[in-house]
Design a protein around this motif. Structure first.
Motif, PDB file in Angstrom:
ATOM      1  N   GLY A 109      47.145  18.437   4.030  1.00 47.03           N
ATOM      2  CA  GLY A 109      47.951  19.542   4.538  1.00 47.03           C
ATOM      3  C   GLY A 109      49.320  19.123   5.006  1.00 47.03           C
ATOM      4  N   LEU A 110      49.782  17.940   4.626  1.00 45.54           N
ATOM      5  CA  LEU A 110      51.071  17.343   4.988  1.00 45.54           C
ATOM      6  C   LEU A 110      51.023  16.741   6.387  1.00 45.54           C
ATOM      7  CD1 LEU A 110      53.577  19.972   3.525  1.00 45.54           C
ATOM      8  CD2 LEU A 110      52.577  17.959   2.420  1.00 45.54           C
ATOM      9  N   LEU A 111      51.941  15.819   6.641  1.00 40.55           N
ATOM     10  CA  LEU A 111      51.962  15.082   7.904  1.00 40.55           C
ATOM     11  C   LEU A 111      52.120  16.016   9.095  1.00 40.55           C
ATOM     12  CD1 LEU A 111      52.057  12.255   9.264  1.00 40.55           C
ATOM     13  CD2 LEU A 111      54.552  12.379   9.048  1.00 40.55           C
ATOM     14  N   ILE A 112      53.053  16.976   8.979  1.00 36.40           N
ATOM     15  CA  ILE A 112      53.226  18.004  10.004  1.00 36.40           C
ATOM     16  C   ILE A 112      52.562  19.268   9.473  1.00 36.40           C
ATOM     17  CG2 ILE A 112      54.881  19.267  11.420  1.00 36.40           C
ATOM     18  CD1 ILE A 112      56.901  17.067  10.879  1.00 36.40           C
ATOM     19  N   PRO A 113      51.460  19.705  10.059  1.00 38.00           N
ATOM     20  CA  PRO A 113      50.703  20.839   9.503  1.00 38.00           C
ATOM     21  C   PRO A 113      51.567  22.087   9.347  1.00 38.00           C
ATOM     22  CG  PRO A 113      49.463  19.745  11.243  1.00 38.00           C
ATOM     23  CD  PRO A 113      50.842  19.164  11.279  1.00 38.00           C
ATOM     24  N   VAL A 114      51.359  22.782   8.239  1.00 40.24           N
ATOM     25  CA  VAL A 114      52.089  24.014   7.971  1.00 40.24           C
ATOM     26  C   VAL A 114      51.211  25.200   8.354  1.00 40.24           C
ATOM     27  CG1 VAL A 114      53.371  22.936   6.110  1.00 40.24           C
ATOM     28  CG2 VAL A 114      51.253  24.132   5.584  1.00 40.24           C
ATOM     29  N   GLY A 115      51.814  26.379   8.391  1.00 36.57           N
ATOM     30  CA  GLY A 115      51.070  27.577   8.746  1.00 36.57           C
ATOM     31  C   GLY A 115      50.105  27.992   7.653  1.00 36.57           C
ATOM     32  N   SER A 116      49.285  28.970   7.965  1.00 33.29           N
ATOM     33  CA  SER A 116      48.287  29.442   7.007  1.00 33.29           C
ATOM     34  C   SER A 116      48.922  30.087   5.785  1.00 33.29           C
ATOM     35  CB  SER A 116      47.345  30.445   7.684  1.00 33.29           C
ATOM     36  OG  SER A 116      48.084  31.553   8.197  1.00 33.29           O
ATOM     37  N   ASP A 117      50.176  30.540   5.927  1.00 40.03           N
ATOM     38  CA  ASP A 117      50.865  31.143   4.791  1.00 40.03           C
ATOM     39  C   ASP A 117      51.751  30.135   4.065  1.00 40.03           C
ATOM     40  OD1 ASP A 117      52.768  30.793   6.718  1.00 40.03           O
ATOM     41  OD2 ASP A 117      53.701  32.766   6.477  1.00 40.03           O
ATOM     42  N   GLY A 118      51.680  28.862   4.458  1.00 40.86           N
ATOM     43  CA  GLY A 118      52.474  27.831   3.802  1.00 40.86           C
ATOM     44  C   GLY A 118      53.810  27.578   4.442  1.00 40.86           C
ATOM     45  N   TYR A 119      54.190  28.401   5.399  1.00 40.63           N
ATOM     46  CA  TYR A 119      55.460  28.201   6.090  1.00 40.63           C
ATOM     47  C   TYR A 119      55.172  27.701   7.501  1.00 40.63           C
ATOM     48  CZ  TYR A 119      58.283  30.321   2.405  1.00 40.63           C
ATOM     49  OH  TYR A 119      58.926  30.579   1.224  1.00 40.63           O
ATOM     50  N   GLY A 120      55.722  28.327   8.485  1.00 41.27           N
ATOM     51  CA  GLY A 120      55.479  27.912   9.858  1.00 41.27           C
ATOM     52  C   GLY A 120      56.454  26.838  10.306  1.00 41.27           C
ATOM     53  N   ALA A 121      56.413  26.544  11.608  1.00 38.57           N
ATOM     54  CA  ALA A 121      57.332  25.571  12.193  1.00 38.57           C
ATOM     55  C   ALA A 121      57.121  24.181  11.611  1.00 38.57           C
ATOM     56  CB  ALA A 121      57.159  25.542  13.710  1.00 38.57           C
ATOM     57  N   GLY A 122      55.865  23.835  11.293  1.00 38.67           N
ATOM     58  CA  GLY A 122      55.593  22.518  10.742  1.00 38.67           C
ATOM     59  C   GLY A 122      56.274  22.293   9.409  1.00 38.67           C
ATOM     60  N   TYR A 123      56.297  23.326   8.581  1.00 41.52           N
ATOM     61  CA  TYR A 123      56.936  23.205   7.271  1.00 41.52           C
ATOM     62  C   TYR A 123      58.443  23.010   7.426  1.00 41.52           C
ATOM     63  CZ  TYR A 123      57.861  24.208   2.341  1.00 41.52           C
ATOM     64  OH  TYR A 123      58.257  24.131   1.029  1.00 41.52           O
ATOM     65  N   VAL A 124      59.047  23.761   8.333  1.00 39.26           N
ATOM     66  CA  VAL A 124      60.487  23.645   8.566  1.00 39.26           C
ATOM     67  C   VAL A 124      60.827  22.279   9.157  1.00 39.26           C
ATOM     68  CG1 VAL A 124      62.453  24.596   9.826  1.00 39.26           C
ATOM     69  CG2 VAL A 124      60.736  26.135   8.849  1.00 39.26           C
ATOM     70  N   LEU A 125      60.030  21.819  10.120  1.00 41.27           N
ATOM     71  CA  LEU A 125      60.283  20.512  10.729  1.00 41.27           C
ATOM     72  C   LEU A 125      60.121  19.388   9.708  1.00 41.27           C
ATOM     73  CD1 LEU A 125      58.507  20.895  14.199  1.00 41.27           C
ATOM     74  CD2 LEU A 125      60.968  20.787  13.755  1.00 41.27           C
ATOM     75  N   GLY A 126      59.127  19.517   8.840  1.00 42.46           N
ATOM     76  CA  GLY A 126      58.932  18.498   7.816  1.00 42.46           C
ATOM     77  C   GLY A 126      60.123  18.388   6.887  1.00 42.46           C
ATOM     78  N   TRP A 127      60.630  19.527   6.448  1.00 41.50           N
ATOM     79  CA  TRP A 127      61.793  19.503   5.565  1.00 41.50           C
ATOM     80  C   TRP A 127      63.049  19.068   6.302  1.00 41.50           C
ATOM     81  CZ3 TRP A 127      62.819  18.920   0.777  1.00 41.50           C
ATOM     82  CH2 TRP A 127      61.861  19.266  -0.186  1.00 41.50           C
ATOM     83  N   ALA A 128      63.135  19.356   7.597  1.00 38.86           N
ATOM     84  CA  ALA A 128      64.276  18.866   8.376  1.00 38.86           C
ATOM     85  C   ALA A 128      64.271  17.341   8.418  1.00 38.86           C
ATOM     86  CB  ALA A 128      64.234  19.446   9.786  1.00 38.86           C
TER      87      ALA A 128
END
Length: 376
Positions: free
Chosen positions: A188-207
């Protein structure tokens, strides 16, 4: 002065970095898209994921129309098992990755060509994966399109005009490859993403990935640290490609390949397949990722010790001419001895051969240590 020149080197690579990241958040093409239609850039249509109460299957709903979003498979050109697209990617990653990892600093124009080519490949793959609707285009067609972008970028990087863009693009790719591998370490990636694939974790990971990419480009743009930056860029990018190629052979589309799709693909026409399959790296994939990261400083130091000439072979052209003059003595008199005439012939032959060997070779005659080495 050198600072202003270095900043100018970043213009084209920065476009590449911005376009790559924006591709992840791009809008899919309308499902009724045609070449004759008028298109415009709009924000991606948001979707709502819910479980169908009758079938129990995950469904993507367009909140604006309250209708299901047509879905397609999220293969994104990766193919299946060892079919043609999969085999092409296996060969491509190893053919480009092995030379970069072990001798990229020696490659000169070949390395800058690969740098621009890989940047074009990444941008084209991310763009098409995030913008095509359902059912999309076949894996083999998408693979060939990406290879076409690589060929165009490779030729551009071979030219003088693409030299600096290739160097900085390679630095950005090295930083991106480091961030991507860190993100792919856990399910689920190093920083977990939301149930819809986005979420704060997804944004932080790409940052984090973007910051590492910018730092990799700046490392090369700052001339004072260019040698160490290029050593890192070559080995980081090369080890990533080798790791991907080896993982494709061992785990096929269930390892790093699936992780890259889960990280990059947020196409609303693929999202059900992306979320349903998720990303669960096997122990083999995690070992490959960790080994590739550990090899970066080792191979960088090895290339530093092995290739002592500067990366930019163009800086050695004047030294080449002066060395040849001193070795073969081009006498100005009209009456030349046979030894002098032979020296002139040797010098011109060496200069002519240098036009082609400059793609790979270093200085013609090595005398003493290179002044451009850095301390490790």
């Amino acid at each position: 002065m050198w600072m202003r020149a270095s900043v100018s080197y970043l213009i084209l690579p920065c476009f590449f970095l911005i376009f790559t990241i924006s591709s992840v958040f791009a809008s899919p093409l309308p499902h009724t898209f045609s070449l004759a239609s008028t298109t415009q850039l709009d924000p991606r249509d948001r979707y709502i994921l819910n479980n169908n109460s009758f079938t129990g299957q995950l469904t993507a709903i367009n909140p604006n129309t309250n209708t299901p979003v047509p879905q397609g498979p999220s293969t994104d050109g990766s193919g299946q098992n060892f079919n043609a697209p999969a085999a092409i990617w296996m060969i491509f990653t190893l053919v480009t990755g092995v030379p970069l990892a072990f001798a990229g600093f020696r490659g000169w124009r070949l390395t800058t060509g690969v740098g621009v080519g890989l940047a074009a490949t990444l941008v084209s793959w991310a763009s098409f994966s995030n913008t095509m609707g359902a059912p999309g285009i076949s894996d083999i067609v998408l693979t060939l399109i990406c290879l076409g972008f690589f060929a165009f970028g490779f030729v551009f990087g071979l030219l003088e005009i693409g030299k600096l863009a290739g160097m900085v693009s390679l630095g950005i790719l090295g930083g991106l490859s480091l961030g991507v591998r860190l993100m792919l370490f856990r399910s689920g990636l190093l920083i977990p993403v939301g149930s819809d694939g986005y979420g704060a974790g997804y944004v932080l990971g790409w940052a984090m990935i973007a910051i590492l990419g910018v730092l990799g480009g700046l490392w090369i743009a700052l001339v004072r640290f260019q040698r160490s930056g290029l050593l890192f860029a070559c080995t980081a990018t090369g080890t990533f490609l080798v790791a991907l190629g080896v993982d494709l052979i061992l785990n096929r589309q269930k390892g790093m390949s699936r992780g890259l799709i889960f990280l990059f693909d947020r196409n609303s026409s693929h999202i059900v397949d992306v979320i349903t399959k998720g990303y669960q790296p096997s122990l083999t994939t995690q070992v490959i990722l960790g080994s590739s990261l550990a090899l970066i400083p080792i191979l960088a130091f090895g290339q530093h010790r092995l290739f002592k000439d500067p990366f930019d072979r163009g800086k050695l052209s004047s030294d080449r001419a002066s060395i040849l003059d001193s070795e073969y003595g081009d006498a100005p008199s009209t009456t030349q001895t046979s030894e002098q005439r032979g020296g002139v012939l040797m010098r011109h032959r060496a200069n002519a051969s240098g036009m082609f060997s400059g793609l790979w070779d270093g200085v013609l005659f090595k005398k003493g240590p290179s002044p451009n080495r850095f301390s490790v």
